[in-house]
Structure formats: C-alpha cells, structure tokens
Scaffold this active site. Structure first.
Site, short mmCIF file in Angstrom:
data_model
loop_
_atom_site.label_atom_id
_atom_site.label_comp_id
_atom_site.label_asym_id
_atom_site.label_seq_id
_atom_site.Cartn_x
_atom_site.Cartn_y
_atom_site.Cartn_z
CE1 TYR A 140 -3.52 -2.71 0.76
CE2 TYR A 140 -4.52 -0.53 1.10
CZ TYR A 140 -4.81 -1.92 1.16
OH TYR A 140 -5.78 -2.50 0.79
CE LYS A 195 1.59 -18.08 -2.24
NZ LYS A 195 0.58 -19.11 -2.52
CG ASP A 227 -2.49 -20.36 -1.08
OD1 ASP A 227 -1.75 -20.32 0.04
OD2 ASP A 227 -1.93 -20.97 -1.93
CG ASP A 251 -8.05 -4.75 1.54
OD1 ASP A 251 -9.00 -4.06 2.14
OD2 ASP A 251 -8.02 -4.66 0.12
CG ASP A 255 -13.78 -6.74 2.02
OD1 ASP A 255 -13.66 -5.95 3.02
OD2 ASP A 255 -14.40 -6.29 0.95
C1 IPM Z 1 -10.57 -1.16 3.77
C2 IPM Z 1 -10.58 -0.43 2.58
C3 IPM Z 1 -9.66 0.33 2.19
C4 IPM Z 1 -8.33 -0.51 2.05
C5 IPM Z 1 -9.60 1.33 0.84
C6 IPM Z 1 -11.15 2.01 0.77
C7 IPM Z 1 -8.37 2.18 0.65
O1 IPM Z 1 -10.81 -1.51 1.56
O2 IPM Z 1 -10.41 -0.22 4.77
O3 IPM Z 1 -10.51 -2.30 3.77
O4 IPM Z 1 -7.92 -1.16 0.95
O5 IPM Z 1 -7.60 -0.56 3.21
MG MG Z 2 -10.89 -3.35 2.32
#
Ligand code: IPM
Ligand code: MG
Length: 362
Positions: A140, A195, A227, A251, A255
């Site tokens: 990042y 990884k 993975d 990240d 999700d």
């Molecule tokens: C998160 C989001 C952010 C990230 C984006 C919006 C920059 O996906 O907070 O998980 O990738 O960290």
């Molecule tokens: Mg995210």
C-alpha cells in the site's frame, strides 16, 4: 471530558455517525462520561468543500482529539478525479498521519443472524475471530512505485506498473506484539498468515513473529499461507482466534471473513497507534451512496465501532459491553434493518434500530 473527532465522509456516513453519537450520548447519561464532538469533513465531502479529500484542518482536528470516529468515504461521482484527489486516498492518508499501524477487525457472529450467512449454520455458529491487520506498510505504501515506460527487446515502448511489498522488522515487530497481546485476552492463539513459500517479505514477517512469540509463551503460534487461509475461513472459520497478517492480505481476508457474519453492516473496526496519536474507529463497510438518505442502512457497525472506542481509547469496558448487550437483545427480539432481514422479522429503519438499542443501554 473526552474529545471525539467525528470525520464525516460520504454516502450514508452522516446517518450512521448520527446513530453512533446518539448511542454515545446515552452512554454519557448512564455511565457519567462526558463527550465533546469535533466535526471535520473527509473524503468526497472534504473535496467538495476544500478541494482536498484530507484537508490539514481535518488532520488537526483528529490530532487534538482523544479518539476519532470515521463514517465512510467514496462515491462514484468522484471516480474521474486524479488518484491523489479520490476519497479513498484520504483514508490511507489519515491512517499514515495518525500512525494507525494496527487495524483490529473482529469477526464476531451474532447467532441471531446465522440465517444471513452464506455458510452453513453449524460452520458459522459462535465464530469469533480477531483479524489483526498491519495498516501503514506493505504494498500500500511501499516505494518505489509507479507507472513508467520501458523499451522492450523488440524496441517497442510499453508501460509498466509496479508497487513494492516491503516491511522492515520494526514494523513487523510492533504489529506482532499487538496480535499476541490481543490473543492473551482471548483464546491465546495467533495464526500468522503470509506467503512465505514465495515472498521474501513474508519470510521476514515469519522470522520476526517467531522472535516476538518468545515473549508470549502462553500464546500458541501457528502459520498458514494466505491462499490456504482464504479457503479455511469458509471451510472451518472456528479454528481461528487471532489472525496476524500484513496490509493487503488483511484487506482481502477481512472482506471475506465479514460474510461469515451475514452482513457487512454488522462489523466494526479499530485502528491503533503507539498511543502518541489518537486511535480511530470506523465501520468496515463502505459509504453506499445508493442508499444514502433513505434511513434504511444498518447502523450497528458504527455503533459497535463506538463501543470499541469506549473499550480501547477510554478504558470503559462495562459501557462498551452494555452496547454489545443492547445490540444482541434487539436482534433477539427480531428487529432487522434491510441487510439482515428475514421473513417474519420486523423491518426496521436506521433511526428506529438506533432508538431500540439506546432503550436497552443501562
Ligand atoms: C478497507 C478498504 C480500504 C483499504 C480502501 C477503501 C482504501 O478496502 O479499509 O479495507 O484497502 O484499506
Ligand atoms: Mg477493504
């Protein structure tokens, strides 16, 4: 008096923050803690007002507060802006400026919502994972990065894009410490996800994590490749206690793991620094501009983020617990915002859900 910076972003941010503030005001009555709110814009809203998604004034407001509560940023209407002006850039910017290197994302299932999980009920039931994601390093922020031109062997000029996946040992050490400390308050297990079979940066991540683990002999350390972890999270999520991982893996995994709980609208997060700058709290979900102004979104992720603030920034564990308890009771009674609606449930608006939760805080 606790000073809280309220960073209002885009889409539904205003509504969900209003809910969290109402809850904090109720906490203030019941627990004798006083809050003062300092509002500042961030993301697209800040761009509209000032020409920048992260104005200096917003950073100043955050820095002089005891904690920061952020709504969400982003709207399709900003998609055509230059990358450095896009709302998401403000999020990365404030994380870096406040040195918020440790992102805690609890994936805690409310069993009342198991029906909404795509996983089988018996797989998701009682699932309780803490993802500890490094937040200010990795690919990042790594340098060098960019899109440049290069000449191929057959003399064509083509573009090449690159980022640098990079961690130094200090960065790894401090996030590993957060993970081990967090595990000590939980089931005392850390799984380091990386990884290391391919990436040098992951090999170092493991090496330093092993080193740190020696200071936490009561915590069991295991390793998993990213993975495999992506698969295990849907196959047997209950095997995990604390997942320690880098920025981009965290990240993606967070999700994925959020779906276990049935809705992104349920999940809070906390981002911690070394203590010299205020911590920041925000829902994991985005700004959902299509739902803005409809009084329909789930305020619970933001309300639970405020609960995390009470715990982590203000050391008010019982006030924090009372919010979790209130949320659970309201869900048990069958009230549901649209994202977690099941037949026979009572469809509840954002404001109604908030009021119901408030009534149960005592
Ligand atoms: C998160 C989001 C952010 C990230 C984006 C919006 C920059 O996906 O907070 O998980 O990738 O960290
Ligand atoms: Mg995210």
């Amino acid at each position: 008096m606790k000073n809280i910076a309220i960073l209002t972003g885009d889409g539904v941010a205003g509504e969900i923050l209003a809910s969290a503030i109402k809850v904090l005001d109720r906490i203030s009555e019941v627990y004798d803690i006083k809050f003062n709110y300092n509002y500042a814009p961030i993301g697209g809203r800040a761009y509209d007002e000032t020409g920048f998604p992260l104005p200096d004034k917003t950073i100043e407001t955050a820095l002089k507060s005891d904690a920061v509560l952020l709504g969400a940023v982003g709207d399709w209407k900003y998609d055509s802006l230059a990358p450095e002006l896009r709302p998401e850039r403000a999020l990365l910017g404030i994380r870096k400026r406040l040195n918020l290197f440790a992102n805690l994302r609890p994936i805690k299932v409310f069993n009342e919502l198991l029906f909404a999980s795509p996983l089988k009920e018996e797989v998701a039931r009682d699932c309780d994972i803490m993802i500890v994601r490094e937040l200010t390093g990795d690919v990042y922020f790594g340098e060098p990065k960019g899109i440049i031109k290069k000449t191929t062997l057959d003399n064509r000029e083509i573009k090449v894009g690159f980022n640098n996946m990079i961690y130094d040992e200090d960065e790894i050490r401090r996030i590993a410490i957060v993970a081990f400390k967090s595990a000590q308050k939980r089931k005392k297990r850390v799984c380091c996800v990386d990884k290391a079979n391919v990436l040098d940066v992951s090999r170092l991540f493991r090496e330093i994590t092993v080193e740190v683990s020696k200071d936490y002999p009561d915590v069991e350390l295991s390793f998993m490749y990213i993975d495999n972890c992506a698969m295990q999270l849907v196959q047997n999520p209950r095997q995990f206690d604390v997942i320690l991982t880098g920025n981009i893996f965290g990240d993606i995994l967070s999700d994925e793991a959020s779906t276990i709980c049935g809705s992104l609208g349920m999940l809070p997060s906390a981002s911690l620094s070394d203590g010299k700058t205020p911590f920041m709290y925000e829902p994991i979900h985005g700004s959902a501009p299509d739902l803005a102004g409809k009084n329909s979104v789930n305020p619970i992720a933001t309300i639970l983020s405020a609960a995390m603030m009470l715990d982590y920034s203000f050391n008010e564990k019982s006030a924090s617990d009372s919010i979790y308890r209130a949320v659970k009771e309201v869900l048990k009674e069958g009230y549901r915002t649209r994202d977690i609606l099941q037949k026979d449930n009572e469809l509840t608006t954002t404001t109604k859900m908030t009021d119901l939760i408030i009534e149960k805080i005592r």
